[in-house]
Design an enzyme around this catalytic site. Structure first.
Site, PDB file in Angstrom:
ATOM      1  N   PHE A 141       0.784  -1.361   0.608  1.00 61.52           N
ATOM      2  CA  PHE A 141       0.407   0.343   0.057  1.00 61.52           C
ATOM      3  C   PHE A 141       0.841   1.545  -0.101  1.00 61.52           C
ATOM      4  CE2 PHE A 141      -2.350   2.830   3.416  1.00 61.52           C
ATOM      5  CZ  PHE A 141      -2.537   3.051   2.739  1.00 61.52           C
ATOM      6  N   LEU A 189       6.220 -10.183  -3.011  1.00 62.50           N
ATOM      7  CA  LEU A 189       5.013 -10.770  -3.082  1.00 62.50           C
ATOM      8  C   LEU A 189       4.171 -11.786  -2.425  1.00 62.50           C
ATOM      9  CD1 LEU A 189       5.544 -10.483  -7.246  1.00 62.50           C
ATOM     10  CD2 LEU A 189       4.212  -8.672  -5.789  1.00 62.50           C
ATOM     11  N   THR A 218       6.496   3.241  12.383  1.00 58.97           N
ATOM     12  CA  THR A 218       4.716   3.511  13.106  1.00 58.97           C
ATOM     13  C   THR A 218       4.486   3.456  14.514  1.00 58.97           C
ATOM     14  OG1 THR A 218       2.378   2.726  14.236  1.00 58.97           O
ATOM     15  CG2 THR A 218       4.460   1.226  13.842  1.00 58.97           C
ATOM     16  N   GLU A 232       2.242   3.066  16.585  1.00 55.24           N
ATOM     17  CA  GLU A 232       2.725   2.271  17.699  1.00 55.24           C
ATOM     18  C   GLU A 232       3.254   1.448  18.097  1.00 55.24           C
ATOM     19  OE1 GLU A 232      -0.323  -0.594  15.655  1.00 55.24           O
ATOM     20  OE2 GLU A 232      -0.954   0.318  14.109  1.00 55.24           O
ATOM     21  N   SER A 275       7.893  -6.129  16.992  1.00 52.57           N
ATOM     22  CA  SER A 275       8.419  -5.835  15.894  1.00 52.57           C
ATOM     23  C   SER A 275       8.826  -4.839  15.131  1.00 52.57           C
ATOM     24  CB  SER A 275       8.055  -7.540  14.859  1.00 52.57           C
ATOM     25  OG  SER A 275       6.874  -6.187  14.288  1.00 52.57           O
ATOM     26  N   ASN A 288      -2.404   5.322   7.907  1.00 51.18           N
ATOM     27  CA  ASN A 288      -2.132   5.807   6.477  1.00 51.18           C
ATOM     28  C   ASN A 288      -4.416   5.621   6.059  1.00 51.18           C
ATOM     29  OD1 ASN A 288       0.975   6.051   4.887  1.00 51.18           O
ATOM     30  ND2 ASN A 288       0.414   6.151   7.062  1.00 51.18           N
ATOM     31  N   TYR A 342     -15.110  -3.242  16.445  1.00 50.82           N
ATOM     32  CA  TYR A 342     -14.348  -4.371  17.512  1.00 50.82           C
ATOM     33  C   TYR A 342     -14.596  -3.064  18.770  1.00 50.82           C
ATOM     34  CZ  TYR A 342     -11.710  -6.243  14.169  1.00 50.82           C
ATOM     35  OH  TYR A 342     -10.804  -6.705  12.892  1.00 50.82           O
TER      36      TYR A 342
END
Ligand code: NAD
Ligand code: TYD
Length: 356
Positions: free
Chosen positions: A16, A40, A136, A138, A164, A191, A218
Protein backbone atom coordinates in the site's frame (compact mmCIF):
# COMPACT_ATOMS: atom_id res chain seq x y z
CA UNK A 1 23.00 20.75 1.12
CA UNK A 2 20.12 18.31 0.63
CA UNK A 3 20.95 14.66 0.08
CA UNK A 4 20.22 13.80 -3.57
CA UNK A 5 19.92 10.04 -4.13
CA UNK A 6 20.72 8.72 -7.60
CA UNK A 7 19.83 5.05 -7.06
CA UNK A 8 17.19 4.18 -4.49
CA UNK A 9 16.35 0.70 -3.21
CA UNK A 10 12.75 0.55 -1.98
CA UNK A 11 11.60 -2.58 -0.14
CA UNK A 12 7.94 -3.55 -0.01
CA UNK A 13 7.14 -1.27 -2.91
CA UNK A 14 4.28 -3.50 -4.08
CA UNK A 15 2.32 -2.85 -0.87
CA UNK A 16 0.00 0.00 0.00
CA UNK A 17 2.39 2.72 1.14
CA UNK A 18 5.44 1.59 -0.84
CA UNK A 19 3.59 1.68 -4.15
CA UNK A 20 2.17 5.14 -3.45
CA UNK A 21 5.65 6.31 -2.49
CA UNK A 22 7.17 4.95 -5.72
CA UNK A 23 4.50 6.69 -7.83
CA UNK A 24 5.20 10.09 -6.34
CA UNK A 25 8.97 9.67 -5.94
CA UNK A 26 9.59 8.57 -9.56
CA UNK A 27 7.58 11.51 -10.87
CA UNK A 28 9.35 14.06 -8.68
CA UNK A 29 12.94 12.77 -9.03
CA UNK A 30 13.99 12.42 -12.68
CA UNK A 31 17.63 12.01 -11.63
CA UNK A 32 17.07 8.88 -9.56
CA UNK A 33 16.64 5.19 -10.45
CA UNK A 34 14.31 3.15 -8.26
CA UNK A 35 14.65 -0.58 -7.57
CA UNK A 36 11.73 -2.25 -5.83
CA UNK A 37 12.50 -5.42 -3.85
CA UNK A 38 9.32 -7.20 -2.80
CA UNK A 39 8.54 -10.89 -2.30
CA UNK A 40 4.83 -10.36 -3.06
CA UNK A 41 3.08 -11.68 0.02
CA UNK A 42 -0.73 -11.57 0.11
CA UNK A 43 -0.34 -7.78 0.62
CA UNK A 44 1.92 -7.13 -2.36
CA UNK A 45 0.44 -6.64 -5.80
CA UNK A 46 2.19 -5.63 -9.01
CA UNK A 47 -1.11 -4.15 -10.23
CA UNK A 48 -0.37 -1.33 -7.77
CA UNK A 49 2.56 -0.35 -10.01
CA UNK A 50 1.24 -0.52 -13.57
CA UNK A 51 1.69 3.26 -13.96
CA UNK A 52 5.48 2.98 -13.48
CA UNK A 53 6.29 -0.54 -14.71
CA UNK A 54 7.54 0.65 -18.12
CA UNK A 55 9.49 3.57 -16.76
CA UNK A 56 13.17 3.03 -17.70
CA UNK A 57 14.21 4.33 -14.26
CA UNK A 58 12.16 1.67 -12.45
CA UNK A 59 13.01 -1.99 -11.86
CA UNK A 60 11.13 -4.67 -9.93
CA UNK A 61 12.95 -7.58 -8.28
CA UNK A 62 10.90 -10.36 -6.70
CA UNK A 63 12.78 -11.42 -3.58
CA UNK A 64 12.91 -11.63 0.18
CA UNK A 65 14.53 -8.97 2.37
CA UNK A 66 15.82 -11.82 4.60
CA UNK A 67 17.97 -13.08 1.69
CA UNK A 68 21.29 -11.41 2.58
CA UNK A 69 23.16 -12.34 -0.59
CA UNK A 70 20.33 -11.05 -2.78
CA UNK A 71 20.22 -7.76 -0.86
CA UNK A 72 24.03 -7.43 -1.11
CA UNK A 73 23.97 -8.10 -4.86
CA UNK A 74 21.22 -5.54 -5.48
CA UNK A 75 22.96 -2.84 -3.44
CA UNK A 76 26.21 -3.44 -5.31
CA UNK A 77 24.88 -3.91 -8.84
CA UNK A 78 22.54 -0.93 -8.60
CA UNK A 79 25.15 1.25 -6.80
CA UNK A 80 22.35 2.09 -4.41
CA UNK A 81 22.98 5.23 -2.37
CA UNK A 82 19.70 5.07 -0.43
CA UNK A 83 17.40 2.41 1.03
CA UNK A 84 13.82 3.14 2.04
CA UNK A 85 12.52 0.14 3.94
CA UNK A 86 8.73 -0.31 3.78
CA UNK A 87 8.58 -4.13 3.57
CA UNK A 88 6.81 -5.62 6.57
CA UNK A 89 4.01 -7.73 7.86
CA UNK A 90 1.68 -4.87 8.70
CA UNK A 91 -1.63 -6.09 10.12
CA UNK A 92 -2.16 -6.15 13.91
CA UNK A 93 -4.91 -8.80 13.80
CA UNK A 94 -2.71 -11.20 11.82
CA UNK A 95 0.10 -10.61 14.32
CA UNK A 96 -2.20 -11.78 17.12
CA UNK A 97 -3.00 -15.07 15.41
CA UNK A 98 0.51 -15.67 14.00
CA UNK A 99 3.35 -13.58 15.47
CA UNK A 100 6.30 -15.61 14.11
CA UNK A 101 6.31 -14.20 10.59
CA UNK A 102 6.22 -10.70 12.09
CA UNK A 103 9.47 -11.32 13.95
CA UNK A 104 11.06 -12.91 10.89
CA UNK A 105 10.11 -10.19 8.41
CA UNK A 106 10.07 -7.10 10.59
CA UNK A 107 12.97 -7.80 12.95
CA UNK A 108 15.24 -10.25 11.12
CA UNK A 109 14.49 -8.71 7.71
CA UNK A 110 15.41 -5.26 9.02
CA UNK A 111 18.63 -6.59 10.53
CA UNK A 112 19.61 -8.18 7.20
CA UNK A 113 18.94 -4.93 5.34
CA UNK A 114 20.85 -2.93 7.93
CA UNK A 115 23.81 -5.28 7.88
CA UNK A 116 24.06 -5.42 4.09
CA UNK A 117 23.58 -1.66 3.92
CA UNK A 118 26.39 -1.19 6.46
CA UNK A 119 28.79 -3.34 4.43
CA UNK A 120 27.85 -1.56 1.23
CA UNK A 121 28.17 1.91 2.81
CA UNK A 122 31.50 1.04 4.51
CA UNK A 123 32.91 -0.37 1.25
CA UNK A 124 32.93 3.21 -0.03
CA UNK A 125 31.10 2.12 -3.21
CA UNK A 126 28.94 5.25 -3.09
CA UNK A 127 29.98 8.76 -2.02
CA UNK A 128 27.07 9.25 0.38
CA UNK A 129 24.37 6.94 1.74
CA UNK A 130 21.08 6.96 3.67
CA UNK A 131 19.04 4.14 5.20
CA UNK A 132 15.46 5.14 6.04
CA UNK A 133 13.34 2.88 8.27
CA UNK A 134 9.58 3.28 7.87
CA UNK A 135 7.88 2.78 11.20
CA UNK A 136 4.67 3.46 13.02
CA UNK A 137 3.27 5.43 15.96
CA UNK A 138 2.17 2.05 17.35
CA UNK A 139 5.69 1.53 18.76
CA UNK A 140 4.80 4.12 21.44
CA UNK A 141 1.89 2.06 22.80
CA UNK A 142 -1.45 3.56 23.78
CA UNK A 143 -2.55 7.01 24.97
CA UNK A 144 -5.33 7.99 27.37
CA UNK A 145 -7.82 10.69 26.46
CA UNK A 146 -5.20 13.42 26.27
CA UNK A 147 -1.59 13.87 25.19
CA UNK A 148 0.45 13.09 22.10
CA UNK A 149 3.32 10.84 21.07
CA UNK A 150 6.52 12.81 20.53
CA UNK A 151 9.86 11.42 19.33
CA UNK A 152 10.88 11.33 23.03
CA UNK A 153 7.97 9.11 24.11
CA UNK A 154 9.40 5.78 25.32
CA UNK A 155 8.69 2.76 23.14
CA UNK A 156 5.95 0.65 24.77
CA UNK A 157 4.56 -1.59 22.04
CA UNK A 158 1.52 -3.69 22.94
CA UNK A 159 0.85 -5.98 19.95
CA UNK A 160 3.19 -8.50 18.33
CA UNK A 161 3.12 -6.26 15.25
CA UNK A 162 4.14 -3.11 17.09
CA UNK A 163 6.69 -5.04 19.20
CA UNK A 164 8.36 -6.27 16.01
CA UNK A 165 8.40 -2.72 14.60
CA UNK A 166 9.84 -1.37 17.86
CA UNK A 167 12.54 -4.07 17.76
CA UNK A 168 13.42 -2.99 14.24
CA UNK A 169 13.54 0.70 15.26
CA UNK A 170 15.98 -0.16 18.06
CA UNK A 171 18.21 -2.01 15.62
CA UNK A 172 18.23 1.08 13.41
CA UNK A 173 19.22 3.18 16.40
CA UNK A 174 21.94 0.63 17.25
CA UNK A 175 23.41 0.77 13.74
CA UNK A 176 23.67 4.53 14.00
CA UNK A 177 25.09 4.55 17.52
CA UNK A 178 27.46 1.62 17.01
CA UNK A 179 28.67 2.00 13.44
CA UNK A 180 27.83 5.64 12.78
CA UNK A 181 25.65 4.52 9.90
CA UNK A 182 23.59 7.35 8.35
CA UNK A 183 20.17 6.02 9.34
CA UNK A 184 16.82 7.78 9.48
CA UNK A 185 13.62 6.61 11.16
CA UNK A 186 10.08 7.85 10.58
CA UNK A 187 7.03 6.90 12.66
CA UNK A 188 3.71 7.60 11.02
CA UNK A 189 0.09 7.45 12.11
CA UNK A 190 -2.60 5.38 10.34
CA UNK A 191 -2.61 5.85 6.57
CA UNK A 192 -5.57 5.74 4.20
CA UNK A 193 -5.87 6.09 0.43
CA UNK A 194 -5.72 4.09 -2.81
CA UNK A 195 -4.29 0.53 -2.91
CA UNK A 196 -5.01 -0.04 0.79
CA UNK A 197 -5.55 -3.75 1.38
CA UNK A 198 -9.17 -4.28 2.51
CA UNK A 199 -8.22 -6.04 5.75
CA UNK A 200 -7.63 -2.61 7.36
CA UNK A 201 -10.47 -0.54 8.83
CA UNK A 202 -11.29 2.02 6.10
CA UNK A 203 -11.01 -0.15 2.96
CA UNK A 204 -12.67 -3.09 4.77
CA UNK A 205 -15.66 -0.90 5.60
CA UNK A 206 -15.85 0.49 2.05
CA UNK A 207 -15.71 -3.02 0.60
CA UNK A 208 -18.30 -4.45 2.99
CA UNK A 209 -20.69 -1.55 2.41
CA UNK A 210 -20.48 -1.98 -1.36
CA UNK A 211 -21.09 -5.73 -1.03
CA UNK A 212 -23.73 -5.25 1.74
CA UNK A 213 -21.85 -7.32 4.33
CA UNK A 214 -21.85 -6.62 8.11
CA UNK A 215 -19.44 -3.87 9.26
CA UNK A 216 -17.43 -5.37 12.16
CA UNK A 217 -16.60 -2.67 14.73
CA UNK A 218 -14.36 -3.93 17.52
CA UNK A 219 -15.38 -3.39 21.17
CA UNK A 220 -17.25 -0.15 21.84
CA UNK A 221 -15.96 1.54 18.66
CA UNK A 222 -14.48 4.40 20.70
CA UNK A 223 -10.81 3.67 20.03
CA UNK A 224 -9.12 6.64 18.40
CA UNK A 225 -6.78 6.68 15.40
CA UNK A 226 -5.02 9.64 13.74
CA UNK A 227 -5.48 9.36 9.95
CA UNK A 228 -3.12 10.65 7.27
CA UNK A 229 -3.46 10.39 3.48
CA UNK A 230 -0.87 7.98 2.10
CA UNK A 231 0.44 10.55 -0.40
CA UNK A 232 1.10 12.96 2.47
CA UNK A 233 3.07 10.18 4.17
CA UNK A 234 4.99 9.60 0.92
CA UNK A 235 5.86 13.30 0.67
CA UNK A 236 7.02 13.36 4.29
CA UNK A 237 9.28 10.35 3.73
CA UNK A 238 10.86 12.02 0.71
CA UNK A 239 11.43 15.18 2.75
CA UNK A 240 13.10 13.26 5.57
CA UNK A 241 15.25 11.25 3.15
CA UNK A 242 16.60 14.38 1.49
CA UNK A 243 16.80 16.86 4.35
CA UNK A 244 17.02 15.16 7.75
CA UNK A 245 20.26 14.83 9.67
CA UNK A 246 21.60 11.25 9.83
CA UNK A 247 20.56 9.52 13.05
CA UNK A 248 17.31 11.42 13.40
CA UNK A 249 13.81 10.18 14.15
CA UNK A 250 10.69 11.98 12.91
CA UNK A 251 7.03 11.48 13.75
CA UNK A 252 4.62 11.92 10.83
CA UNK A 253 0.94 12.65 11.39
CA UNK A 254 -2.01 14.68 10.22
CA UNK A 255 -3.55 15.98 13.45
CA UNK A 256 -6.69 14.18 12.41
CA UNK A 257 -8.07 12.05 15.24
CA UNK A 258 -11.23 10.03 14.77
CA UNK A 259 -13.10 7.52 16.88
CA UNK A 260 -13.53 4.32 14.87
CA UNK A 261 -17.31 4.47 15.03
CA UNK A 262 -17.32 8.03 13.67
CA UNK A 263 -15.15 7.01 10.72
CA UNK A 264 -17.47 4.09 10.02
CA UNK A 265 -20.50 6.39 10.14
CA UNK A 266 -18.81 8.85 7.79
CA UNK A 267 -17.91 6.16 5.25
CA UNK A 268 -21.46 4.75 5.48
CA UNK A 269 -23.03 8.13 4.84
CA UNK A 270 -20.73 9.07 1.94
CA UNK A 271 -21.51 5.73 0.32
CA UNK A 272 -25.30 6.03 0.86
CA UNK A 273 -25.26 8.94 -1.56
CA UNK A 274 -22.87 7.37 -4.06
CA UNK A 275 -24.65 3.99 -4.15
CA UNK A 276 -28.13 5.54 -4.42
CA UNK A 277 -29.17 4.08 -1.06
CA UNK A 278 -31.45 5.86 1.39
CA UNK A 279 -29.93 7.97 4.19
CA UNK A 280 -28.84 5.73 7.07
CA UNK A 281 -29.20 2.49 5.09
CA UNK A 282 -25.52 1.61 5.28
CA UNK A 283 -25.31 2.32 9.03
CA UNK A 284 -27.75 -0.56 9.57
CA UNK A 285 -24.93 -2.91 8.50
CA UNK A 286 -22.82 -2.00 11.58
CA UNK A 287 -22.19 -4.97 13.87
CA UNK A 288 -20.25 -4.53 17.13
CA UNK A 289 -17.99 -7.57 17.54
CA UNK A 290 -15.60 -8.93 20.16
CA UNK A 291 -12.77 -6.53 20.93
CA UNK A 292 -9.23 -7.06 19.64
CA UNK A 293 -7.02 -8.44 22.46
CA UNK A 294 -4.67 -5.73 23.77
CA UNK A 295 -6.50 -3.14 21.65
CA UNK A 296 -4.65 0.19 21.92
CA UNK A 297 -7.16 2.87 22.97
CA UNK A 298 -5.81 5.98 21.33
CA UNK A 299 -3.01 7.05 19.00
CA UNK A 300 -2.21 10.72 18.41
CA UNK A 301 0.98 12.01 16.84
CA UNK A 302 2.79 15.24 17.54
CA UNK A 303 4.47 15.91 14.19
CA UNK A 304 5.58 19.44 15.07
CA UNK A 305 9.28 18.56 14.90
CA UNK A 306 8.93 17.64 11.22
CA UNK A 307 7.10 20.90 10.53
CA UNK A 308 9.60 22.97 12.51
CA UNK A 309 12.83 21.37 11.19
CA UNK A 310 11.90 20.48 7.63
CA UNK A 311 8.75 22.45 6.84
CA UNK A 312 6.55 19.44 6.07
CA UNK A 313 2.78 19.56 6.52
CA UNK A 314 -0.07 17.54 5.02
CA UNK A 315 -1.54 18.70 1.70
CA UNK A 316 -4.80 16.74 1.89
CA UNK A 317 -7.76 17.75 4.01
CA UNK A 318 -9.47 14.66 5.40
CA UNK A 319 -12.70 15.69 3.67
CA UNK A 320 -11.04 15.60 0.26
CA UNK A 321 -8.88 12.54 0.98
CA UNK A 322 -11.68 10.30 2.21
CA UNK A 323 -14.01 11.29 -0.65
CA UNK A 324 -11.28 10.59 -3.23
CA UNK A 325 -10.45 7.29 -1.54
CA UNK A 326 -14.06 6.11 -1.63
CA UNK A 327 -14.30 7.11 -5.30
CA UNK A 328 -11.05 5.24 -6.03
CA UNK A 329 -12.47 2.04 -4.54
CA UNK A 330 -15.71 2.44 -6.48
CA UNK A 331 -13.72 2.89 -9.70
CA UNK A 332 -11.35 0.00 -8.96
CA UNK A 333 -13.65 -2.86 -8.04
CA UNK A 334 -11.63 -5.23 -10.23
CA UNK A 335 -8.53 -4.55 -8.10
CA UNK A 336 -10.54 -5.19 -4.94
CA UNK A 337 -11.97 -8.44 -6.35
CA UNK A 338 -8.50 -9.63 -7.21
CA UNK A 339 -6.85 -8.89 -3.85
CA UNK A 340 -9.78 -10.29 -1.86
CA UNK A 341 -9.85 -13.59 -3.74
CA UNK A 342 -8.17 -16.81 -2.68
CA UNK A 343 -6.14 -16.79 0.52
CA UNK A 344 -7.73 -13.55 1.78
CA UNK A 345 -11.15 -15.21 1.91
CA UNK A 346 -9.76 -17.88 4.25
CA UNK A 347 -8.26 -15.20 6.52
CA UNK A 348 -11.55 -13.31 6.58
CA UNK A 349 -13.53 -16.38 7.60
CA UNK A 350 -11.03 -17.12 10.37
CA UNK A 351 -11.06 -13.53 11.66
CA UNK A 352 -14.74 -12.66 11.47
CA UNK A 353 -16.46 -16.07 11.34
CA UNK A 354 -18.07 -17.97 8.47
CA UNK A 355 -21.31 -16.03 8.49
CA UNK A 356 -19.76 -12.70 7.52
P1 NAD B 1 1.49 -3.66 3.27
O1 NAD B 1 1.19 -4.85 4.11
O2 NAD B 1 0.43 -3.10 2.39
O3 NAD B 1 2.73 -3.99 2.31
C1 NAD B 1 3.87 -4.66 2.75
C2 NAD B 1 4.70 -5.03 1.52
O4 NAD B 1 5.90 -5.68 1.99
C3 NAD B 1 4.01 -6.00 0.57
O5 NAD B 1 4.17 -5.58 -0.77
C4 NAD B 1 4.73 -7.32 0.83
O6 NAD B 1 4.75 -8.18 -0.31
C5 NAD B 1 6.13 -6.83 1.19
N1 NAD B 1 6.87 -7.81 2.01
C6 NAD B 1 6.46 -8.45 3.13
N2 NAD B 1 7.40 -9.29 3.57
C7 NAD B 1 8.46 -9.18 2.71
C8 NAD B 1 9.74 -9.78 2.64
N3 NAD B 1 10.14 -10.71 3.55
N4 NAD B 1 10.57 -9.44 1.63
C9 NAD B 1 10.17 -8.53 0.70
N5 NAD B 1 8.96 -7.93 0.71
C10 NAD B 1 8.11 -8.24 1.71
O7 NAD B 1 2.05 -2.57 4.28
P2 NAD B 1 1.87 -0.99 4.24
O8 NAD B 1 0.60 -0.64 4.90
O9 NAD B 1 2.17 -0.49 2.88
O10 NAD B 1 3.04 -0.57 5.24
C11 NAD B 1 4.36 -0.30 4.77
C12 NAD B 1 5.24 0.06 5.94
O11 NAD B 1 4.72 1.21 6.61
C13 NAD B 1 5.36 -1.03 7.00
O12 NAD B 1 6.69 -1.05 7.46
C14 NAD B 1 4.41 -0.57 8.09
O13 NAD B 1 4.84 -1.07 9.34
C15 NAD B 1 4.55 0.92 7.99
N6 NAD B 1 3.40 1.72 8.43
C16 NAD B 1 2.16 1.45 7.96
C17 NAD B 1 1.08 2.26 8.34
C18 NAD B 1 -0.31 2.02 7.80
O14 NAD B 1 -1.25 2.71 8.20
N7 NAD B 1 -0.52 1.10 6.87
C19 NAD B 1 1.31 3.34 9.20
C20 NAD B 1 2.61 3.59 9.66
C21 NAD B 1 3.64 2.78 9.26
P1 TYD C 1 -6.46 -1.15 11.52
O1 TYD C 1 -6.89 -0.56 10.22
O2 TYD C 1 -6.27 -2.63 11.64
O3 TYD C 1 -5.15 -0.35 11.96
P2 TYD C 1 -4.34 -0.36 13.38
O4 TYD C 1 -4.84 -1.47 14.21
O5 TYD C 1 -2.95 -0.58 12.92
O6 TYD C 1 -4.59 0.98 13.97
O7 TYD C 1 -7.53 -0.75 12.64
C1 TYD C 1 -7.85 0.62 12.88
C2 TYD C 1 -8.83 0.65 14.04
O8 TYD C 1 -10.06 0.04 13.62
C3 TYD C 1 -8.36 -0.15 15.24
O9 TYD C 1 -8.77 0.52 16.43
C4 TYD C 1 -9.10 -1.47 15.13
C5 TYD C 1 -10.40 -1.08 14.45
N1 TYD C 1 -10.99 -2.10 13.56
C6 TYD C 1 -12.35 -2.45 13.71
O10 TYD C 1 -13.05 -1.93 14.59
N2 TYD C 1 -12.86 -3.38 12.86
C7 TYD C 1 -12.13 -4.00 11.89
O11 TYD C 1 -12.67 -4.87 11.16
C8 TYD C 1 -10.75 -3.62 11.74
C9 TYD C 1 -9.89 -4.26 10.70
C10 TYD C 1 -10.24 -2.66 12.60
Amino acid sequence: MPFKPTSLLVTGGAGFIGSNFIHSFIAANPGCDVTNLDCLTYAGNLKNLTAVENNPRYRFIKGDICDASLVATILKERSADAVVHFAAESHVDRSITGPEIFVRTNVLGTQVLLEESRRHWQSGAVPDFRYLQISTDEVYGSLGETGYFTEQTPLAANSPYSASKAGADLLVRAYHETYGMPTLNTRCSNNYGPYHFPEKLIPLMIHNIITKKPLPVYGDGLNVRDWLHVRDHAAAVETVLKHAAPGSVYNIGGNNEWKNIDIVHLVCDLLDARLGRSAGENRSLIAFVKDRPGHDRRYAIDASRLKRDLGWGPAYTFERGIAETIDWYLANQEWVAEVTSGAYREYYTQQYGGKQ
